[in-house]
Write a protein that holds these residues in place. Sequence first.
Motif, mmCIF file in Angstrom:
data_model
loop_
_atom_site.group_PDB
_atom_site.id
_atom_site.type_symbol
_atom_site.label_atom_id
_atom_site.label_comp_id
_atom_site.label_asym_id
_atom_site.label_seq_id
_atom_site.Cartn_x
_atom_site.Cartn_y
_atom_site.Cartn_z
ATOM 1 N N THR A 190 42.967 43.883 50.124
ATOM 2 C CA THR A 190 43.949 44.664 49.765
ATOM 3 C C THR A 190 44.233 44.387 48.481
ATOM 4 O O THR A 190 45.153 44.698 47.936
ATOM 5 N N LYS A 191 45.077 43.205 48.662
ATOM 6 C CA LYS A 191 44.887 42.124 46.906
ATOM 7 C C LYS A 191 43.872 41.560 46.262
ATOM 8 O O LYS A 191 43.519 40.721 46.061
ATOM 9 N N PRO A 192 43.137 42.643 45.656
ATOM 10 C CA PRO A 192 41.749 41.724 44.931
ATOM 11 C C PRO A 192 41.972 40.886 43.588
ATOM 12 O O PRO A 192 43.230 40.500 43.437
ATOM 13 N N TYR A 193 41.005 40.487 43.094
ATOM 14 C CA TYR A 193 41.164 38.978 42.280
ATOM 15 C C TYR A 193 41.652 40.169 40.541
ATOM 16 O O TYR A 193 42.179 40.551 39.971
ATOM 17 N N MET A 194 40.351 40.738 40.639
ATOM 18 C CA MET A 194 40.749 41.599 39.287
ATOM 19 C C MET A 194 40.055 43.723 40.056
ATOM 20 O O MET A 194 39.190 43.081 40.749
ATOM 21 N N ALA A 195 40.319 44.432 38.701
ATOM 22 C CA ALA A 195 40.250 45.502 39.320
ATOM 23 C C ALA A 195 40.111 46.195 37.913
ATOM 24 O O ALA A 195 40.958 45.642 37.017
ATOM 25 N N HIS A 196 39.420 47.380 37.939
ATOM 26 C CA HIS A 196 38.681 48.309 37.062
ATOM 27 C C HIS A 196 38.873 49.499 36.771
ATOM 28 O O HIS A 196 37.728 49.554 37.929
ATOM 29 N N ARG A 197 39.236 50.781 36.334
ATOM 30 C CA ARG A 197 38.986 52.106 36.296
ATOM 31 C C ARG A 197 37.922 52.411 35.214
ATOM 32 O O ARG A 197 38.646 52.522 34.180
ATOM 33 N N VAL A 198 36.867 52.728 35.495
ATOM 34 C CA VAL A 198 35.616 53.579 34.653
ATOM 35 C C VAL A 198 35.717 55.079 34.666
ATOM 36 O O VAL A 198 36.501 55.095 35.744
ATOM 37 N N ARG A 199 34.931 54.811 33.388
ATOM 38 C CA ARG A 199 35.140 56.919 33.561
ATOM 39 C C ARG A 199 34.292 57.532 34.193
ATOM 40 O O ARG A 199 33.882 59.153 33.586
ATOM 41 N N GLY A 200 33.611 56.660 35.264
ATOM 42 C CA GLY A 200 33.579 57.783 36.525
ATOM 43 C C GLY A 200 32.879 57.237 37.813
ATOM 44 O O GLY A 200 32.680 56.254 37.650
ATOM 45 N N THR A 201 32.174 58.072 38.350
ATOM 46 C CA THR A 201 31.826 57.313 39.402
ATOM 47 C C THR A 201 30.641 55.878 39.573
ATOM 48 O O THR A 201 29.682 56.397 38.947
ATOM 49 N N VAL A 202 31.031 54.975 39.489
ATOM 50 C CA VAL A 202 30.041 53.630 39.556
ATOM 51 C C VAL A 202 28.343 54.483 40.855
ATOM 52 O O VAL A 202 28.769 54.579 41.994
ATOM 53 N N TRP A 203 27.520 53.833 40.064
ATOM 54 C CA TRP A 203 25.823 54.349 40.435
ATOM 55 C C TRP A 203 25.702 53.116 40.182
ATOM 56 O O TRP A 203 24.912 52.380 41.171
ATOM 57 N N GLY A 204 26.157 51.977 39.589
ATOM 58 C CA GLY A 204 24.820 50.880 39.562
ATOM 59 C C GLY A 204 26.726 49.803 39.373
ATOM 60 O O GLY A 204 27.490 49.510 38.459
ATOM 61 N N LEU A 205 25.796 48.788 40.398
ATOM 62 C CA LEU A 205 26.933 47.541 40.061
ATOM 63 C C LEU A 205 26.312 46.173 39.939
ATOM 64 O O LEU A 205 25.210 45.438 40.666
ATOM 65 N N HIS A 206 25.897 44.908 39.118
ATOM 66 C CA HIS A 206 25.832 43.843 38.959
ATOM 67 C C HIS A 206 25.982 42.461 38.253
ATOM 68 O O HIS A 206 26.603 42.783 36.907
ATOM 69 N N PHE A 207 26.109 41.432 38.487
ATOM 70 C CA PHE A 207 26.905 40.695 37.717
ATOM 71 C C PHE A 207 25.790 40.032 37.052
ATOM 72 O O PHE A 207 24.551 39.850 37.821
ATOM 73 N N CYS A 208 26.266 39.446 35.507
ATOM 74 C CA CYS A 208 25.254 39.181 35.066
ATOM 75 C C CYS A 208 24.850 37.477 35.101
ATOM 76 O O CYS A 208 25.918 37.146 35.402
ATOM 77 N N PRO A 209 24.025 37.115 35.581
ATOM 78 C CA PRO A 209 23.818 35.739 36.336
ATOM 79 C C PRO A 209 23.974 34.469 34.657
ATOM 80 O O PRO A 209 23.833 34.733 33.115
ATOM 81 N N PHE A 210 24.819 33.541 35.049
ATOM 82 C CA PHE A 210 24.984 32.343 34.522
ATOM 83 C C PHE A 210 26.266 32.980 33.040
ATOM 84 O O PHE A 210 26.128 32.671 32.006
ATOM 85 N N GLU A 211 26.727 34.200 33.258
ATOM 86 C CA GLU A 211 27.815 34.921 32.515
ATOM 87 C C GLU A 211 28.978 35.290 33.465
ATOM 88 O O GLU A 211 28.446 35.673 34.517
ATOM 89 N N ASP A 212 29.894 35.035 32.597
ATOM 90 C CA ASP A 212 31.287 35.806 33.555
ATOM 91 C C ASP A 212 31.254 36.986 33.036
ATOM 92 O O ASP A 212 32.734 37.731 32.844
#
Lengths: 572, 457
Positions: free
Chosen positions: A405-427
């Motif tokens: 309900t109260k997320p840490y961060m939020a961001h709107r992208v320009r289309g429906t999201v299809w893939g999501l991955h955190f990069c290892p060893f980077e923020d």
Amino acid sequence: MLRYIILLQFVFEDCTWHFISMSCHMHKLTSGTGRATVEPVKAGMFMFNYKLIPCKKKKKKKKRASDPFPGPAPLPEERLQKFKRREKSKLPNRKRRKLRDVVARSEVVSEMAQKRAAQFDLLLPEEAGFLEGDEDEDTCMISQEDIAEAVDITSGAKYFNLNLSQFGPYRLDYSRTGRHLLLGGRRGHVACLDWQSKQLMCEMNVMESVNDVKWLHSESMYAVAQKKWLYIYDSKGIELHCIRKFNDVLCMQFLPYHFLLATASATGFLQYLDVSVGKEIAAICTKAGRLDVMCQNPHNAIIHLGHSNGTVTLWSPNQKEALVKMLCHQGGVRSVAVDKTGTYMVTSGMDKKLKVYDIRAFKPLQSYFLPAGASCLSLSHKGLLSAATGDIVQVSVSFPPYSMTKPYMAHRVRGTVWGLHFCPFEDVLGVGHGDGFTSMLVPGAGEPNFDGLDANPYRSSKQRQEWEVKALLEKIQPELISLDPDQLCHVDQASYEQKHKERVQALGFDPLAKEKFIPKLKKKGRSSSGNVERRKRQVAHEDQRVSSLDHHQERKKEALSGLRSALDRFKK
Amino acid sequence: ANSSRPFLSSHQMKVKVLSRNPDDYVRETKLDIQRVPRNYDPALHPFEVPREYTRALNATKLERVFAKPFLASLDGHRDGVNCMAKHTKSLSTLLSGSCDGEVKVWNLTKRECVRTLQAHEGFVRGMVVRFCGNSFFTVGDDKTIKQWKMEAPGYGEEEEPLNTILGKTVFTGLDHHQKEGVFATCGQQVDIWDEQRSSPIRSFTWGVDSFSSVRFNPVETELLASCASDRSIVLYDMRESTPLKKVIMNLRSNTICWNPMEAYYFTCSNEDYNLYTYDMRHLDRPVIVHMDHVSAVLDIDYSPTGKEFVSASFDKTIRIFPRDSGHSREVYHTKRMQHVICIKWSADNKYILSGSDEMNIRMWKANAAEKLGVLSPREREAVNYNQKLKEKFQHHPQIRRISRHRHLPKAIYSQAKELRVMKEARRRKEINVRKHSKPGTVPVVSEKEKHIVTVVK
């Protein structure tokens, strides 16, 4: 023999030093005037007339200051806990002296190793990132542009958009070191790039639909699941293999320590490909229809599959049936993610719920209702959870209880999201969507200190080759995949008991049985048959007493722990 | 340092993003070694146990690949090698005596014979180097004990013994005291000799028999043990006039050897294919029975650490046993090696020397897979790490199978199988007899007690 007579007057501070350095002997050295004979090793005899006026020595009463912090530096308990492998083992019986010694010694060694590792933790060079808002400012209101502006240039450059509206939506994958990015557009566009320097390694269109893309063990090879078959390309974009045994693949996972590529297909097959020898290890018919939700547990290499009937199933290549089936949602499962330590599993479903499970105990921990429902989930090294709801990517703080309900961060992208991955060893969080690719800054997501021998983002090609050889040498066999990866170091009690039983049957007696008490014949008339009988009985009674005491204590424990109810006494 | 400081913006927010300076992680010049930052966090190293297991498996396989124990063969004798002696001061010197009475002195580093002398007529039965290393004794079939200088005679000088004692009967073995000028021989009886005298200072007999081997205890230097042909092992104290005690076994023991570190243990090689380790305080049952040979065991020698011993057998093999294990850890054989008569473990714990019937002395590594020569520190570390891994996972079935696998000549393999079948049949019969007789009338006799007849004091 030559004789030199030299008249000298010395003023010594410390006469012995001078003479020793000349390597000769001096007799009867006293203060005052006199004569000394000095014999160098070769040159004959010198004679000195000297006068010794010893200087007054400064009183060097330098007391050694006592150490205000004696002993080794104390280690905080939680840091020690981090390196703890298992509970201390109980020392065996005193009678088994050798075994006891071995166990005690290994205990000491492992404790020392734990302490050393905890001490080394102090020397780690980097610290994790963070984001703190102003007072009464929500961190989720801070835009990516603001963050990119606030941080240094190199970090700011890690926030970027790739506008690729022609062949989207995009799936993506980061290599294990976090240096390389692989993009696969639904309409056939495949590109791999060194995303930090923004150098393109290869780009092509495979001229058919692309379902998923995955890096293999290093950045020199990747797998692309295309419309019909599975293809493997190298980093220059040259097709290395077309694997016709793997058809209609929808999603893939790579198990880096086993060199296994696990694929889930539209026909309901879960297949494992050993990429080091190019052999199919297992093909499992899951009988659960189209498989398009998949993730791996990085802790034990078990594959999690999500199904349209709301169940999540766990698979290993060694078993034709699912290891575990969990009913997680009331609609179909849309996405599954497991954290790095293999503790939590996060699922989202068509019922617009997001649930968190303790995957070790298979117990639900949390459940939320998300109005839009999450289509993609990803967990970072540090435990941050990102969820894509439509075209919005939300990141919630690390570890349950997550707060959506109260997320840490939020961001709107320009289309429906299809893939999501955190990069290892980077923020960094990579988002593949209908309009291309967005690289988001998520402070505090990545593990700050990598291990150079495992996944080194800065490794040279020589180092990579060396690592590859080592990694191939210690490739784990697929037979060793199980729910508990540490099972190999446990004692196999069951088969020991079975073996012992067989041994007793073969020998005709129990070799480990306690020897029957034979009373010693005592001298001086104390061994009358009555006495012997009494001693025998005494020992027998003692044994009986010990066993009944044990039994009694067990029952007491059970009663206390609540395993045994009062009604159990009527059980047969 | 910049990156670790939080940045402040107009928003007054605090933010820090991971940003590494590549200079901290990449070497400066090509001449440097690569930087390898470590993080020992267990979360970054998953599958710890399976990976270690895989490493252990690889180490075990490599050990078998590199197991090439045979080093050299020293040839030159013109008859079977009957006895050998280690030099007490020099590691590289070995003495050997053959069945034609010839004694040869070998330089082991150069692997060549440095001196040959015709010591006896007939067999050289026993040989020992004096504790000072300046002279050695030999006994032979010609009833003589001879003392020889260790140095070769000068040019033009004749090869002559320092001292010759003519005995009444044939001597079959001898051993020298650790510190004093006293030695013991065995034959019809066990004699204690002073080096200065030509007649024994003491003679021990216990019944009528002949002795095959005598050995001084290396720690309690006045004690001796000997094997007799009446199937007994007898213990003596040099200071007393009568023997201490003896144990009689089912079959004859050939040789005996004391454990140099725990000198209350001794091991004897027996005609019944086994070796027996005894505690000299409790002769009524052996501490351990070492089985694996398929023919009579002829000789035994302990390693200087006292943790292992090596045995030579009539079945043309050499086996290495851990002190406290009932089965061998290693078996050495070659196509050409015949019955192995004598065996020695070198004083640096690295080599084994065997003398056999077909006139050759062979040099083996004590640890078959060990790399000889100087190891670099990294090599040494890797060896130690692999050793520890193998130790940790030694009981896993796959690893145990590979580490125990040895190739055996067909004859020995089938013989071992046959013996196993025979033993199994005997055991089965005993169980059946026990089943069909009154309880308690057929007691279970343990393997250790089976081979002992009696103890006499």
